[in-house]
Design a protein around this motif. Sequence first.
Motif, PDB file in Angstrom:
ATOM      1  N   ARG A 100       1.320   6.473   5.400  1.00 17.93           N
ATOM      2  CA  ARG A 100       1.935   5.148   4.471  1.00 17.93           C
ATOM      3  C   ARG A 100       2.923   6.154   3.491  1.00 17.93           C
ATOM      4  O   ARG A 100       3.538   5.155   3.010  1.00 17.93           O
ATOM      5  CB  ARG A 100       0.982   4.335   4.124  1.00 17.93           C
ATOM      6  N   ASP A 101       2.936   7.190   3.295  1.00 22.18           N
ATOM      7  CA  ASP A 101       3.730   7.775   2.637  1.00 22.18           C
ATOM      8  C   ASP A 101       5.335   7.819   2.926  1.00 22.18           C
ATOM      9  O   ASP A 101       5.494   8.523   4.067  1.00 22.18           O
ATOM     10  CB  ASP A 101       3.425   9.397   2.107  1.00 22.18           C
ATOM     11  N   PRO A 102       6.215   7.056   2.347  1.00 18.56           N
ATOM     12  CA  PRO A 102       7.468   6.940   2.869  1.00 18.56           C
ATOM     13  C   PRO A 102       8.350   8.513   2.578  1.00 18.56           C
ATOM     14  O   PRO A 102       9.332   8.364   3.143  1.00 18.56           O
ATOM     15  CB  PRO A 102       8.210   5.943   1.887  1.00 18.56           C
ATOM     16  N   GLU A 103       7.618   9.330   2.052  1.00 15.82           N
ATOM     17  CA  GLU A 103       8.289  10.550   1.912  1.00 15.82           C
ATOM     18  C   GLU A 103       7.844  11.729   2.722  1.00 15.82           C
ATOM     19  O   GLU A 103       7.919  12.853   2.206  1.00 15.82           O
ATOM     20  CB  GLU A 103       8.520  11.067   0.659  1.00 15.82           C
ATOM     21  N   LEU A 104       6.671  11.314   3.376  1.00 10.51           N
ATOM     22  CA  LEU A 104       5.934  12.222   4.258  1.00 10.51           C
ATOM     23  C   LEU A 104       6.883  13.186   5.182  1.00 10.51           C
ATOM     24  O   LEU A 104       7.665  13.036   5.761  1.00 10.51           O
ATOM     25  CB  LEU A 104       4.996  11.437   5.281  1.00 10.51           C
ATOM     26  N   ALA A 105       6.510  14.530   4.705  1.00 15.08           N
ATOM     27  CA  ALA A 105       7.446  15.565   5.559  1.00 15.08           C
ATOM     28  C   ALA A 105       7.102  15.609   6.997  1.00 15.08           C
ATOM     29  O   ALA A 105       6.067  15.513   7.490  1.00 15.08           O
ATOM     30  CB  ALA A 105       6.991  16.872   5.016  1.00 15.08           C
ATOM     31  N   PRO A 106       8.184  15.899   7.801  1.00 16.61           N
ATOM     32  CA  PRO A 106       8.064  15.945   9.121  1.00 16.61           C
ATOM     33  C   PRO A 106       6.870  16.738   9.621  1.00 16.61           C
ATOM     34  O   PRO A 106       6.218  16.530  10.725  1.00 16.61           O
ATOM     35  CB  PRO A 106       9.287  16.566   9.708  1.00 16.61           C
ATOM     36  N   GLU A 107       6.753  18.361   9.155  1.00 12.37           N
ATOM     37  CA  GLU A 107       5.920  19.119   9.563  1.00 12.37           C
ATOM     38  C   GLU A 107       4.175  18.659   9.158  1.00 12.37           C
ATOM     39  O   GLU A 107       3.476  18.730  10.013  1.00 12.37           O
ATOM     40  CB  GLU A 107       6.037  20.350   8.931  1.00 12.37           C
ATOM     41  N   VAL A 108       4.220  17.701   8.190  1.00 11.06           N
ATOM     42  CA  VAL A 108       2.842  17.139   7.868  1.00 11.06           C
ATOM     43  C   VAL A 108       2.625  15.946   9.027  1.00 11.06           C
ATOM     44  O   VAL A 108       1.383  15.889   9.407  1.00 11.06           O
ATOM     45  CB  VAL A 108       2.842  16.645   6.417  1.00 11.06           C
ATOM     46  N   LEU A 109       3.635  15.289   9.124  1.00 10.29           N
ATOM     47  CA  LEU A 109       3.573  14.215  10.278  1.00 10.29           C
ATOM     48  C   LEU A 109       3.033  14.839  11.689  1.00 10.29           C
ATOM     49  O   LEU A 109       2.382  14.258  12.534  1.00 10.29           O
ATOM     50  CB  LEU A 109       4.938  13.547  10.418  1.00 10.29           C
ATOM     51  N   PHE A 139       0.833  -1.467   0.082  1.00 14.50           N
ATOM     52  CA  PHE A 139       0.023  -0.105   0.122  1.00 14.50           C
ATOM     53  C   PHE A 139       1.034   1.339   0.037  1.00 14.50           C
ATOM     54  O   PHE A 139       0.360   2.151  -0.681  1.00 14.50           O
ATOM     55  CB  PHE A 139      -0.896  -0.069   1.003  1.00 14.50           C
ATOM     56  N   ALA A 140       1.956   1.258   0.652  1.00 15.71           N
ATOM     57  CA  ALA A 140       2.756   2.492   0.858  1.00 15.71           C
ATOM     58  C   ALA A 140       3.208   3.002  -0.334  1.00 15.71           C
ATOM     59  O   ALA A 140       3.917   2.062  -1.316  1.00 15.71           O
ATOM     60  CB  ALA A 140       4.104   2.009   1.677  1.00 15.71           C
ATOM     61  N   ALA A 141       3.243   4.491  -0.659  1.00 16.54           N
ATOM     62  CA  ALA A 141       3.781   5.042  -2.007  1.00 16.54           C
ATOM     63  C   ALA A 141       3.832   6.290  -1.655  1.00 16.54           C
ATOM     64  O   ALA A 141       3.182   6.959  -1.191  1.00 16.54           O
ATOM     65  CB  ALA A 141       2.732   4.563  -3.109  1.00 16.54           C
ATOM     66  N   PRO A 142       4.927   6.928  -2.568  1.00 14.65           N
ATOM     67  CA  PRO A 142       5.083   8.317  -2.364  1.00 14.65           C
ATOM     68  C   PRO A 142       3.689   8.944  -3.049  1.00 14.65           C
ATOM     69  O   PRO A 142       3.132   8.348  -3.992  1.00 14.65           O
ATOM     70  CB  PRO A 142       6.175   8.549  -3.415  1.00 14.65           C
TER      71      PRO A 142
END
Length: 459
Positions: free
Chosen positions: A390-399, A368-371
């Motif tokens: 599940r976005d492996p490139e999720l930005a820290p500020e969004v997290l 399921f995970a995907a940029p």
Amino acid sequence: MSDPPPGREWLAGLAANPAAPPEVLRRLLDDTAEGDGAGWLASRPELPDGVLEAALGHPDWRVRAALAERPGLEPEALAALAADRERRVRRAAASAAHRVPLPESVLAALAADRDPDTRRRVPGAPGLPVELLVRLAQDGSPPVRAAAVAANSWCRLPPRVRTALRADRDPAVRAAVQRALRVERPLPVTLAGYIAESDPVRRERTAAGAALERALGQWLVLDDDPRIRRAAAGNPRLPTDLALALATDPDAAVRLAVSLRPDLTEEQRSAVDHGASEVPAELPWVAERAGDPAELVRLARSGHPLVRRAVAALRHLPGEAVALLAEDPEPAVRLALAVHCADAPGELLRSVYAKLLGPSSLPALERFAAPGLARWAERPEPALRLAALRDPELAPEVLARLAEDPDESVARAAAGDPRLPLEVLLGLLESGARPGAAAANPALPVGFMLRLLDLAAGA
């Protein structure tokens, strides 16, 4: 006045933290023995040796009993618990002996235990010698004698013991004997036998699965009761020509049963107006063809959506079948492929999840995970914001923003994400934030774990 520290939430989070080292887990044995309990011992996937030894020797019996409930407990550890001084621990060990094989000497000790509730749990344990079964069948406690009597143990008992059990003074023991001796009468397969059968349940079971003589089959397809006709229509032992006589039955459920038979050609199947494409149906005959790639591809092209859905629900499929089913016009087929098939592409998983907002199991799959999933972090649906993690490139500020989400499930999942910046993670440990989820975050430094234990102990 400030809120008290969330000690219990910290402890529960640390108990679930996969990165918690042995020194933290040993502290938890003492700090969670009372209050929250030690149930985490049974739920943690792995338990370091030092923690296992500490739990085996722990002074609180509840810790030792919780240890007995671990599914993967080693036989040596369970044997030690079977000899515990506390009867409630021995009871837990006797129950666990049904899933963890124990040496005969340990089973003998449990069968001779002074606690009748412990002895009652021993029958049925794998590897139980017949002499121990006989001892339990002659036990002074009626519940123990009743537990020793079952359909699979009755034949192991000597005739003299069986005779005594039949005449036992306790009604529960005699009832157990009756259940053990109950023999299912064979279903009728002839027309005369069916007419003589008075039990309507057995009549329906006959129609559904018995090896019918042709005369009986001819009788069943003309039955006035649609339940009988429906059962007969699904009986694979009913000759095909008799089943096809029901293809125009006035009852839609009967026609559906005909349309799902394994012996029909695709032309015959498509000619049946079943009119019930969304009715759930299990098709064991499709699963039986799981080892035939060519047959699975053929069935994946079936005009019947329930046949295609049954194929899609198989664990593994050839690539051609996956490609066909991933583009199926029926949402139920695509959903079955996404949920059940390990070969379903990630793009399908994400598409199905986005359209149906579930099931929640899909985002947990590695495929399921995907940029690009970060775009869902702005969506109003909590399920999509949750999947954005599940976005492996999720930005820290969004997290960090998701860790403050108004939806509790989204916020807790984000608080447990090891990519969360440390300063944000530490802030979530405070009262009124997400202390339990933050304490379970594997990125939490060990020093802070120990500090939380100190603060919880002093609360």
